[in-house]
Design a protein around this motif. Structure first.
Motif, PDB file in Angstrom:
ATOM      1  N   GLU A 188       0.833  -1.210   0.000  1.00  0.00           N
ATOM      2  CA  GLU A 188       0.000   0.000   0.000  1.00  0.00           C
ATOM      3  C   GLU A 188       0.867   1.260   0.000  1.00  0.00           C
ATOM      4  N   TRP A 243       2.429   1.755  -3.403  1.00  0.00           N
ATOM      5  CA  TRP A 243       1.445   2.191  -4.392  1.00  0.00           C
ATOM      6  C   TRP A 243       1.140   3.674  -4.218  1.00  0.00           C
ATOM      7  N   THR A 270     -10.647   4.286  -2.536  1.00  0.00           N
ATOM      8  CA  THR A 270     -10.885   3.459  -3.726  1.00  0.00           C
ATOM      9  C   THR A 270     -11.418   2.093  -3.310  1.00  0.00           C
ATOM     10  N   TRP A 294     -10.436  -0.921  -4.375  1.00  0.00           N
ATOM     11  CA  TRP A 294      -9.340  -1.846  -4.107  1.00  0.00           C
ATOM     12  C   TRP A 294      -8.694  -1.557  -2.756  1.00  0.00           C
ATOM     13  N   PHE A 330     -10.851  -3.045  -0.105  1.00  0.00           N
ATOM     14  CA  PHE A 330     -10.786  -4.509  -0.134  1.00  0.00           C
ATOM     15  C   PHE A 330      -9.512  -5.024   0.533  1.00  0.00           C
ATOM     16  N   PHE A 331      -8.362  -4.468   0.157  1.00  0.00           N
ATOM     17  CA  PHE A 331      -7.099  -4.923   0.737  1.00  0.00           C
ATOM     18  C   PHE A 331      -6.998  -4.564   2.221  1.00  0.00           C
TER      19      PHE A 331
END
Length: 554
Positions: A73, A76, A159, A161, A164-165
């Protein structure tokens, strides 16, 4: 010990509220990616070599997954921080402009890139219809979003994603804690259990904190979308640093050399070290002042006046006040001009002979209502209540604050000038002021300014531009400007125009990445001015000073 190794990845992911300490850290995302691969390989190798087919070995897998997610994370977010946001190419003007996150379209400005023309034009139209409070509030919101984008994981949490993560990471950490509590707590020594519980507790606390942060940001964006007042934590300090060159240079030397029994060499060494340490301390510990509504109003009114096509960005060519021999005008860079006019402001403020300007709280002693021959010394103390005098005093105070703020930018944040070598000019100017004050015995500001003005004759001998660069004559230039302004009735209006217009000029001169660099420290008022100029489409007017030759003011 093998189970503890996976926590290394978890903590290498860093805090979710701090992914980078400076904007340059985001450029190092490839280094962090390599570190993730290397550290993950080491952890997997350790787990493989110590695998025992028991519960503790299996519990390392979900913790390894959580650690990899947390670190990935961060990488990113660091990678995304230096890339323009993706959005639809076609921008449509709609009523949601004031309710949606517009920073995604402004982000290229902080990356030294251009923004979409249609959005820029719509933004210009909107800001020109705003009042002062709405405009500055809007800019404060945009800078808060800029901080989140460059220094936190919040953009990722907004977001699908990212959510979710984050759920996978939370579930992995929490399930590991539960299974360890059920299956492993009776199989290990107490000290090992204490360490393990501490590590798991810290990981769970971090996950819960991020969950609250995620909920807060989702609610904030929802309220903004509905047009209601959004929740926010103020990151803008609403203050500006203050640095006075004359106060910095008027420091007294310690009297160590006058003490008996101390060799002269050691005394001079101690004095040198003492002065050096004090200088470094004063450069890193500075005063701040709250930004007043009057200053915001002055900036706003000035910029609104500049919207007139016939109104120039700069009221006049300020170099005409800087004179040398043969009525020759000196050519100086912007950072040299800031130094000169900063000293000029102090000289005018503390040697002002205008008797009509009195501080608002001051009480004065006056003779009233009796002829001279009958004067028996009766005096009356009357508080000054004249609104015009109070306004003039407040304006002087505001000009002084802007002058000290610009000197703070030059002395403490010289990178924001994005040109030239401001640090060398600052050091040479300080040396000149220190030489002028070498024999000064009184250290009040009025005495210091009088001592500097009396030093003009010594400086005048050096005023030959063919042999010396501008840096060596900055103090001389300042005295010349102060003398040129002394008998001008509107000198404070000239000083006001100079500081507001050059505040705008330096704001435009500073690169977007350098503006972003100051966000973790609470942001700069200079950055607010920069965005206001962008939104009002005044950048071209403040891109360079006027160079129209004018006659020397006598």
């Amino acid at each position: 010990m093998t189970f503890w190794a996976v926590f290394m990845l978890l903590h290498l992911g860093g805090q979710d509220t701090i992914t980078a300490y400076t904007v340059q850290d985001n450029d190092l995302w490839l280094r962090h990616l390599f570190r993730l691969v290397a550290q993950s390989g080491v952890v997997i190798y350790v787990i493989r070599m110590s695998w025992n087919d028991n519960w503790l070995s299996f519990l390392t897998i979900p913790m390894l997954l959580a650690g990899v997610i947390r670190y990935a994370e961060r990488i990113w977010v660091m990678r995304s921080a230096n890339r323009p946001s993706k959005f639809d190419k076609d921008y449509k003007e709609d009523e949601w402009y004031d309710k949606l996150d517009t920073f995604r379209r402004l982000k290229p400005l902080f990356l030294n890139q251009k923004i979409q023309p249609k959005f820029l034009q719509h933004s210009i139209d909107k800001f020109r219809s705003y009042d002062r409070q709405t405009a500055f509030k809007r800019i404060e919101q945009e800078l808060r979003q800029a901080y989140d984008a460059f220094y936190t994981k919040i953009p990722l949490f907004l977001t699908g994603w990212g959510c979710f993560f984050r759920f996978i990471s939370f579930f992995s950490t929490f399930s590991t804690f539960v299974f360890f509590l059920i299956k492993e707590r009776h199989k290990h020594q107490q000290i090992d259990l204490i360490i393990t519980y501490t590590l798991l507790g810290g990981a769970i606390f971090s996950e819960i904190y991020v969950l609250n942060l995620l909920i807060f940001n989702v609610v904030r964006e929802f309220l903004a979308y509905k047009g209601e007042k959004p929740l926010s934590k103020r990151r803008w300090s609403k203050s500006m640093g203050q640095f006075s060159m004359l106060k910095f240079c008027k420091r007294k030397k310690p009297r160590i050399g006058q003490q008996k029994g101390i060799p002269k060499f050691f005394a001079n060494l101690i004095v040198c070290i003492f002065l050096k340490l004090r200088k470094e301390l004063m450069m890193n510990v500075y005063f701040t002042r709250k930004i007043s509504e009057e200053l915001e109003r002055l900036v706003w009114v000035t910029f609104k006046e500049k919207l007139n096509p016939d109104s120039p960005g700069f009221s006049e060519d300020y170099t005409r006040y800087i004179s040398l021999v043969d009525h020759e005008h000196a050519k100086v860079e912007i950072y040299q001009s800031i130094i000169i006019w900063h000293i000029v402001t102090d000289l005018c403020l503390h040697t002002d002979n205008d008797k009509n300007v009195i501080p608002p709280e001051m009480e004065v002693e006056i003779k009233v209502g009796i002829p001279r021959e009958m004067d028996d010394g009766i005096t009356v103390e009357i508080p000054i209540m004249d609104d015009e005098i109070n306004v003039d005093h407040e304006k002087k105070k505001m000009i002084k604050e802007v002058s000290d703020y610009m000197m703070y930018i030059l002395a403490v944040c010289p990178f924001m000038f994005s040109t030239g070598d401001a640090e060398i000019s600052f050091e040479k100017a300080c040396k000149q002021v220190e030489e002028a004050l070498e024999n000064c015995t009184k250290f009040s500001m009025s005495s210091v300014c009088e001592e500097i003005i009396s030093y003009e004759s010594t400086l005048g001998k050096k005023a030959t531009p063919q042999e010396h660069d501008a840096d060596s004559l900055l103090l001389y230039y300042a005295i010349q400007v102060a003398k040129n302004l002394r008998n001008i009735e509107g000198k404070w209006e000239i000083l006001t125009n100079f500081w507001i217009e050059n505040l705008a000029y330096v704001a435009v001169l500073c690169q977007g990445k350098n503006h972003a660099k100051q966000l973790p420290r609470g942001g700069e008022f200079l950055t607010h001015v920069w965005l206001l100029i962008k939104h009002l489409d005044l950048e071209e007017k403040f891109r360079m000073p006027l160079t129209v030759p004018q006659q020397m003011l006598v």
